[in-house]
Design a protein around this motif. Sequence first.
Motif, PDB file in Angstrom:
ATOM      1  N   THR A  80       0.834  -1.198   0.000  1.00 42.36           N
ATOM      2  CA  THR A  80       0.000   0.000   0.000  1.00 42.36           C
ATOM      3  C   THR A  80       0.870   1.250   0.000  1.00 42.36           C
ATOM      4  O   THR A  80       1.892   1.299   0.672  1.00 42.36           O
ATOM      5  N   TYR A  81       0.445   2.245  -0.777  1.00 42.52           N
ATOM      6  CA  TYR A  81       1.131   3.537  -0.745  1.00 42.52           C
ATOM      7  C   TYR A  81       0.123   4.638  -0.447  1.00 42.52           C
ATOM      8  O   TYR A  81      -1.028   4.577  -0.852  1.00 42.52           O
ATOM      9  N   THR A  82       0.557   5.613   0.327  1.00 43.03           N
ATOM     10  CA  THR A  82      -0.249   6.786   0.634  1.00 43.03           C
ATOM     11  C   THR A  82       0.687   7.983   0.606  1.00 43.03           C
ATOM     12  O   THR A  82       1.664   8.028   1.351  1.00 43.03           O
ATOM     13  N   VAL A  83       0.387   8.929  -0.277  1.00 42.17           N
ATOM     14  CA  VAL A  83       1.191  10.149  -0.392  1.00 42.17           C
ATOM     15  C   VAL A  83       0.293  11.316   0.001  1.00 42.17           C
ATOM     16  O   VAL A  83      -0.749  11.538  -0.617  1.00 42.17           O
ATOM     17  N   LYS A  84       0.679  12.039   1.031  1.00 42.22           N
ATOM     18  CA  LYS A  84      -0.094  13.200   1.468  1.00 42.22           C
ATOM     19  C   LYS A  84       0.047  14.315   0.440  1.00 42.22           C
ATOM     20  O   LYS A  84       1.057  14.409  -0.263  1.00 42.22           O
ATOM     21  N   ALA A  85      -0.935  15.192   0.373  1.00 43.96           N
ATOM     22  CA  ALA A  85      -0.925  16.276  -0.604  1.00 43.96           C
ATOM     23  C   ALA A  85       0.327  17.146  -0.479  1.00 43.96           C
ATOM     24  O   ALA A  85       0.869  17.603  -1.486  1.00 43.96           O
ATOM     25  N   ALA A  86       0.813  17.358   0.738  1.00 42.06           N
ATOM     26  CA  ALA A  86       2.007  18.195   0.925  1.00 42.06           C
ATOM     27  C   ALA A  86       3.231  17.613   0.204  1.00 42.06           C
ATOM     28  O   ALA A  86       4.122  18.357  -0.218  1.00 42.06           O
ATOM     29  N   ASP A  87       3.278  16.298   0.058  1.00 46.06           N
ATOM     30  CA  ASP A  87       4.390  15.617  -0.614  1.00 46.06           C
ATOM     31  C   ASP A  87       3.974  15.060  -1.965  1.00 46.06           C
ATOM     32  O   ASP A  87       4.733  14.344  -2.604  1.00 46.06           O
ATOM     33  N   GLY A  88       2.733  15.339  -2.367  1.00 38.79           N
ATOM     34  CA  GLY A  88       2.154  14.689  -3.532  1.00 38.79           C
ATOM     35  C   GLY A  88       2.518  15.305  -4.871  1.00 38.79           C
ATOM     36  O   GLY A  88       3.223  16.302  -4.957  1.00 38.79           O
ATOM     37  N   PRO A  89       1.993  14.693  -5.923  1.00 43.89           N
ATOM     38  CA  PRO A  89       2.277  15.142  -7.276  1.00 43.89           C
ATOM     39  C   PRO A  89       1.405  16.329  -7.693  1.00 43.89           C
ATOM     40  O   PRO A  89       0.384  16.610  -7.056  1.00 43.89           O
ATOM     41  N   ASN A  90       1.831  17.010  -8.754  1.00 38.81           N
ATOM     42  CA  ASN A  90       0.979  18.012  -9.397  1.00 38.81           C
ATOM     43  C   ASN A  90      -0.021  17.282 -10.278  1.00 38.81           C
ATOM     44  O   ASN A  90       0.295  16.250 -10.854  1.00 38.81           O
ATOM     45  N   PRO A  91      -1.223  17.804 -10.404  1.00 36.66           N
ATOM     46  CA  PRO A  91      -2.182  17.205 -11.332  1.00 36.66           C
ATOM     47  C   PRO A  91      -1.682  17.295 -12.774  1.00 36.66           C
ATOM     48  O   PRO A  91      -0.953  18.219 -13.121  1.00 36.66           O
ATOM     49  N   GLY A  92      -2.100  16.333 -13.587  1.00 37.80           N
ATOM     50  CA  GLY A  92      -1.743  16.342 -15.003  1.00 37.80           C
ATOM     51  C   GLY A  92      -0.996  15.079 -15.395  1.00 37.80           C
ATOM     52  O   GLY A  92      -0.782  14.177 -14.579  1.00 37.80           O
ATOM     53  N   PRO A  93      -0.586  15.017 -16.667  1.00 38.66           N
ATOM     54  CA  PRO A  93       0.132  13.837 -17.144  1.00 38.66           C
ATOM     55  C   PRO A  93       1.462  13.673 -16.408  1.00 38.66           C
ATOM     56  O   PRO A  93       2.214  14.634 -16.254  1.00 38.66           O
TER      57      PRO A  93
END
Length: 144
Positions: A80-93
């Motif tokens: 399982t992986y969980t990435v919080k928004a603070a460490d997360g990706p930018n939206p898009g491809p």
Amino acid sequence: MLDSVAKYRSMIRISVSVCCVSMIAIGCGGGGGNSKVVAKPRVSASGKITIDGKPVAAGSISFVNNETGNSGSGAIVDGTYTVKAADGPNPGPSAVVVIAKEKAGEDDKWQWSDKVDVPAAGYTGDFTITQKQTKPARKKMIDN
């Protein structure tokens, strides 16, 4: 004569110093002055990762946005992986890269990558990988 040579050298040093400081202050080669840095929002990401039907024991997952080059990453624990928004990706491809270990605390074993589209609301997705789709992970060059 010697005194005028010393003054000339001193003037050159000052001129070079002023030029260097000016270049640093205004920037050099920064895109012609019309490049805009736009802060992009980051979003959370979560899901499960299996290889040949078994949960990936440990590792990391990274999302690299194709437009911004920014990455968001998090740990894989028991499939399982969980990435919080603070460490997360930018939206898009984005490219998604998984680096896995057979057991926590061991060296990286294999890596896998693919392309995904990260929605503005966050990414939720499972990755079902086969051993044939992977390649050996790069070895660490420096031991910590």
